[in-house]
Design a protein around this motif. Sequence first.
Motif, PDB file in Angstrom:
ATOM      1  N   ILE A 285      17.989  44.886  32.920  1.00 44.80           N
ATOM      2  CA  ILE A 285      17.991  44.600  31.541  1.00 44.80           C
ATOM      3  C   ILE A 285      19.360  43.694  31.434  1.00 44.80           C
ATOM      4  O   ILE A 285      19.615  42.753  30.677  1.00 44.80           O
ATOM      5  CB  ILE A 285      18.266  45.885  30.559  1.00 44.80           C
TER       6      ILE A 285
ATOM      7  N   SER B  68      18.479  41.106  28.276  1.00 43.30           N
ATOM      8  CA  SER B  68      17.401  41.524  27.468  1.00 43.30           C
ATOM      9  C   SER B  68      17.882  42.521  26.320  1.00 43.30           C
ATOM     10  O   SER B  68      18.981  43.319  26.612  1.00 43.30           O
ATOM     11  CB  SER B  68      16.140  42.356  28.282  1.00 43.30           C
ATOM     12  N   SER B  69      17.127  42.615  25.261  1.00 45.74           N
ATOM     13  CA  SER B  69      17.778  43.497  24.195  1.00 45.74           C
ATOM     14  C   SER B  69      16.910  44.789  24.195  1.00 45.74           C
ATOM     15  O   SER B  69      17.260  45.619  23.074  1.00 45.74           O
ATOM     16  CB  SER B  69      17.541  42.835  22.926  1.00 45.74           C
ATOM     17  N   GLN B  70      16.155  44.974  25.282  1.00 49.88           N
ATOM     18  CA  GLN B  70      15.275  46.357  25.398  1.00 49.88           C
ATOM     19  C   GLN B  70      16.127  47.422  25.443  1.00 49.88           C
ATOM     20  O   GLN B  70      17.252  47.535  26.167  1.00 49.88           O
ATOM     21  CB  GLN B  70      14.507  46.118  26.700  1.00 49.88           C
ATOM     22  N   ASN B  71      16.056  48.671  24.794  1.00 45.75           N
ATOM     23  CA  ASN B  71      16.502  49.835  24.866  1.00 45.75           C
ATOM     24  C   ASN B  71      16.031  50.748  25.830  1.00 45.75           C
ATOM     25  O   ASN B  71      15.049  50.971  26.079  1.00 45.75           O
ATOM     26  CB  ASN B  71      16.488  50.610  23.400  1.00 45.75           C
TER      27      ASN B  71
ATOM     28  N   LEU C 111      12.378  53.437  27.121  1.00 38.72           N
ATOM     29  CA  LEU C 111      11.622  53.265  28.252  1.00 38.72           C
ATOM     30  C   LEU C 111      11.571  54.448  28.878  1.00 38.72           C
ATOM     31  O   LEU C 111      10.695  55.105  29.463  1.00 38.72           O
ATOM     32  CB  LEU C 111      12.147  52.167  29.223  1.00 38.72           C
TER      33      LEU C 111
ATOM     34  N   LYS D  20       4.125  51.587  29.836  1.00 36.84           N
ATOM     35  CA  LYS D  20       5.132  50.808  28.992  1.00 36.84           C
ATOM     36  C   LYS D  20       6.415  50.198  29.619  1.00 36.84           C
ATOM     37  O   LYS D  20       6.526  48.956  29.350  1.00 36.84           O
ATOM     38  CB  LYS D  20       5.592  52.184  27.864  1.00 36.84           C
TER      39      LYS D  20
ATOM     40  N   PHE E 121       6.931  46.056  30.068  1.00 33.65           N
ATOM     41  CA  PHE E 121       8.285  45.223  29.863  1.00 33.65           C
ATOM     42  C   PHE E 121       8.522  44.488  30.919  1.00 33.65           C
ATOM     43  O   PHE E 121       8.905  43.293  30.793  1.00 33.65           O
ATOM     44  CB  PHE E 121       9.257  46.178  29.435  1.00 33.65           C
TER      45      PHE E 121
ATOM     46  N   ASN F 291       8.756  40.214  31.127  1.00 32.04           N
ATOM     47  CA  ASN F 291      10.106  39.621  31.213  1.00 32.04           C
ATOM     48  C   ASN F 291       9.970  38.760  32.550  1.00 32.04           C
ATOM     49  O   ASN F 291      10.444  37.579  32.453  1.00 32.04           O
ATOM     50  CB  ASN F 291      11.046  40.567  31.479  1.00 32.04           C
TER      51      ASN F 291
END
Length: 300
Positions: A175, A180-183, A187, A286, A290, A294
């Motif tokens: 990330i 990336s802004s993924q938390n 996940l 999930k 992602f 990406n």
Amino acid sequence: MKQFAMRFYLIWMCLCGWSFSNAQDSLNNHHTAKTVIHHYLKKANQLFAQKQYQQAQLTYERVVFLTKDKSIVNEALLRKAYCHKRLKQFALAQETIERAELLPAQDSVNYLLLYEVALNAYLAQQYKQSLKFINIIKNTIKDSSKVQRVMFLEILALNETYQWNKAKQLCVRYIQLHQSSQNIEALYGFVDKKHFKSIKKAKTLSWIFPGAGQMYAGVFWRGVSSSVLTLGSLTFGVFSVLNGYYASGILTGLGLGRIFYTGGRRHAAYQTQRHNLKKIARYHRKIKEFLLDNERKYKK
């Protein structure tokens, strides 16, 4: 003496002529063989472009058979593996690339070979094998940017082998690397919470009361049917024995009751494991969505 010298000179001239002729034939044969090999390689590439993958496979294999040039062998095996992959023959693609030999000073080709064998091992559900080849990439490929490209595949393979803590740490790096802004907790929050049902608890509940284990596992009506069959058989057996029908009571009633009782415990364990696997698959899906989304953006 003059006659001897003349004879020696003539013999020497004949030998030189013969050696020169053989060398010329050898060069001609080598040139012809090289031309034939490139002809088959070109033909195989054309078949691949035309989506005739099975015919292309055979032609690439012919190239491997005809040449001793290891770089050409590696190219043919890699392209043959592409054919297998297009046909979803992932295990065969993996086996094909494993026949190749990593060559010095060919970092780019070696990376392609190792990446494809790791990818096809993953697609063939050989996750430990995939991780093995990823480790070879990390230890042998000098270009760090190429090593970073397999990070997503390593995370996926670690997930499938339930090495979630290690996968989570690697995903944090992924990330950050891709900005990336993924938390990460969105996940991998399940790793600490572990909302999974206990197989031991399901068996214990089934031991205490028939059918309770299946109800706990989430299959309520199967639990009800298990309770009815088990208790009904045991009740029939007890009443039969009390009324003097010992054979039918013991063999039929109590016998069937014991079978339903032990079978219910096993079924409760199976349904609990199935419930957990479905939940894990949702978590993995999930994460996979992602990573793949990406990767598509990254390739663009």
